[in-house]
Write an enzyme that holds these catalytic residues in place. Structure first.
Site, PDB file in Angstrom:
ATOM      1  N   GLY A  22      45.945  -8.357 -73.690  1.00  0.00           N
ATOM      2  CA  GLY A  22      46.501  -7.663 -75.092  1.00  0.00           C
ATOM      3  C   GLY A  22      46.997  -6.041 -74.833  1.00  0.00           C
ATOM      4  N   THR A  23      46.191  -5.430 -73.943  1.00  0.00           N
ATOM      5  CA  THR A  23      46.741  -4.077 -73.733  1.00  0.00           C
ATOM      6  C   THR A  23      48.168  -4.018 -73.186  1.00  0.00           C
ATOM      7  OG1 THR A  23      44.469  -3.309 -73.578  1.00  0.00           O
ATOM      8  CG2 THR A  23      46.163  -2.038 -72.498  1.00  0.00           C
ATOM      9  N   ASN A  30      40.771  -5.746 -85.764  1.00  0.00           N
ATOM     10  CA  ASN A  30      39.712  -6.185 -84.760  1.00  0.00           C
ATOM     11  C   ASN A  30      38.407  -5.735 -85.573  1.00  0.00           C
ATOM     12  OD1 ASN A  30      41.137  -3.704 -84.081  1.00  0.00           O
ATOM     13  ND2 ASN A  30      39.599  -3.422 -82.675  1.00  0.00           N
ATOM     14  N   GLN A  36      43.918 -10.874 -82.484  1.00  0.00           N
ATOM     15  CA  GLN A  36      42.720 -11.261 -83.218  1.00  0.00           C
ATOM     16  C   GLN A  36      42.763 -12.548 -83.823  1.00  0.00           C
ATOM     17  OE1 GLN A  36      39.489 -10.581 -82.969  1.00  0.00           O
ATOM     18  NE2 GLN A  36      39.448  -8.623 -81.783  1.00  0.00           N
ATOM     19  N   SER A  93      45.930 -12.328 -76.669  1.00  0.00           N
ATOM     20  CA  SER A  93      44.997 -12.081 -75.642  1.00  0.00           C
ATOM     21  C   SER A  93      44.038 -13.377 -75.325  1.00  0.00           C
ATOM     22  CB  SER A  93      44.160 -11.057 -75.782  1.00  0.00           C
ATOM     23  OG  SER A  93      43.261 -10.665 -74.649  1.00  0.00           O
ATOM     24  N   HIS A 135      41.162 -13.864 -73.732  1.00  0.00           N
ATOM     25  CA  HIS A 135      39.572 -13.844 -73.923  1.00  0.00           C
ATOM     26  C   HIS A 135      39.202 -13.820 -75.252  1.00  0.00           C
ATOM     27  CE1 HIS A 135      38.711  -9.570 -74.363  1.00  0.00           C
ATOM     28  NE2 HIS A 135      40.028  -9.362 -74.162  1.00  0.00           N
ATOM     29  N   THR A 186      53.360 -12.053 -59.267  1.00  0.00           N
ATOM     30  CA  THR A 186      52.935 -13.548 -59.093  1.00  0.00           C
ATOM     31  C   THR A 186      52.460 -13.874 -60.277  1.00  0.00           C
ATOM     32  OG1 THR A 186      53.403 -13.569 -56.767  1.00  0.00           O
ATOM     33  CG2 THR A 186      51.905 -15.536 -57.644  1.00  0.00           C
ATOM     34  N   CYS A 189      30.764   6.839 -79.787  1.00  0.00           N
ATOM     35  CA  CYS A 189      29.923   8.025 -79.279  1.00  0.00           C
ATOM     36  C   CYS A 189      30.622   8.428 -78.191  1.00  0.00           C
ATOM     37  CB  CYS A 189      28.542   7.754 -78.886  1.00  0.00           C
ATOM     38  SG  CYS A 189      27.573   7.376 -80.303  1.00  0.00           S
TER      39      CYS A 189
END
Length: 382
Positions: A71-72, A151, A179, A199, A201, A237, A325
């Site tokens: 995705g990125t 997301n 998503q 994406s 995963h 590749t 955080c």
């Protein structure tokens, strides 16, 4: 009690059928698809076969599917590629304020390179108003990017309506559908998109693979250079076993999408009802109906989500937060902030994302553990 995983929006476990497909592909089609000898030609044929399966899933042509690492990279390619290739037409980019950081950070870099970036607001449900898109479009706008489903809170955007507005103005339109692919029906022509991110995963496929849909004729600059694979948009590749896994994951999703979505929505709503009965001071974030079936974002008064997540993990329930955080301070999620949610409420936000492993019989335990953990934290001296 077995551990209960409720963080499917972050990543999903790999489906056993996907693992089998990847292993078989790695054994049989190990050669480089760009090679001209028989093993390479066999790999090339398998790559074409998998590309066709994936293209059909979103109503695209095979040549419009560009394989990436996920995705990125797909978001980066869409934003940088469209902006740089079309800067002679204009240097204005229009994106929603709740985009994934892969889009936000790409635009931040481009803003330092002479591009003008505008951010679309969202309402308290996290939705973009198409009228705002219409108002913000300019003569020099070259790209609009609005994610299909968020997301964090799961809100689904009116992409088709926005897409029609953008197309009327002759501007490129990108949607991050990481998503929603495999969870909601998607057809690129119905959505009126020129670029779409997926994406693997997120849909029970392997990490490290995804694709960017690029509508035929779209002017796009590559990010990487070398062997001119993937139509020249993405050299290197191809990860054929990973691509086979992605194709298998999409085929599995297609067979059970409607039934699975309905079940997850029922479980999601039942869990929220159970928590509402046992706890006061909880608020639902996101749209009530136009929402991903497995996503439940809750703000819990009187607790810090970071502490609550730790306590839940000790009891075998794994969720995530919408506040991150950084060093000694807690920074509210940009999504929740854009929705008008206060920093104090955002600091107590949990994202519960259900998936195929979520069982109806687990709901009482989840609700009990979450409720008792919140009450335990609220009893602690401040």
């Amino acid at each position: 009690m077995e551990p209960i995983y409720l963080d499917h929006n972050a990543t999903t476990p790999i489906d056993p059928g996907v693992i089998d497909a990847m292993a078989e592909t790695a054994r049989r089609f190990w050669a480089n698809p760009s090679s001209g000898h028989p093993p390479g030609l066999a790999a090339r044929e398998e790559l074409a076969k998998r590309r066709s399966v994936i293209a059909r899933f979103i109503g695209a042509k095979p040549e419009e599917i560009i394989f990436t690492s996920g995705g990125t990279e797909s978001d980066n390619l869409a934003v940088f590629g469209a902006a740089r290739a079309n800067q002679n037409k204009g240097r204005h980019l229009l994106i929603s304020s709740i985009e994934h950081h892969a889009v936000l950070e790409s635009c931040k870099v481009l803003s330092g390179q002479g591009f003008d970036v505008s951010h679309l607001p969202v309402d308290r449900d996290g939705r973009v108003d198409p009228d705002d898109v219409k108002k913000e479009l300019r003569k020099d706008t070259v790209l609009v990017s609005v994610m299909h489903a968020n997301n964090e809170v799961g809100t689904v955007q009116p992409i088709a309506e926005i897409g029609r507005l953008v197309r009327e103005r002759g501007v490129l339109f990108h949607t991050d559908a990481a998503q929603s692919v495999g969870k909601l029906p998607i057809h690129v022509d119905e959505l009126c998109v020129d670029l779409l991110t997926c994406s693997s995963h997120k849909i029970y496929g392997p990490k490290g693979v995804g694709f960017l849909y690029v509508r035929a004729g779209t002017n796009l600059s590559p990010l990487s250079y070398g062997g001119a694979q993937e139509g020249g948009f993405r050299s290197g590749t191809e990860n054929l076993p990973g691509i086979a896994g992605l194709a298998n994951a999409l085929e599995t999703a297609e067979k059970g999408m409607q039934k699975e979505g309905s079940l997850l929505a029922q479980l999601r709503d039942a869990l929220f009802e159970a928590l509402s009965r046992s706890l006061d001071g909880i608020d639902l974030n996101g749209h009530m109906t136009s929402r991903l079936p497995g996503t439940l974002s809750l703000s819990v008064q009187g607790v810090k989500s970071s502490d609550l997540i730790t306590l839940l993990s000790q009891k075998g329930v794994f969720v995530s937060a919408s506040a991150a955080c950084t060093t000694a301070s807690i920074h509210p999620s940009h999504v929740l902030s854009a929705m008008g949610i206060s920093p104090s409420r955002a600091a107590g936000t949990l994202r519960i994302s259900l998936g195929r492993s979520t069982r109806k019989e687990d709901l009482p335990y989840i609700a009990d553990v979450l409720s008792s953990s919140v009450k335990q934290m609220r009893r602690r001296p401040s």
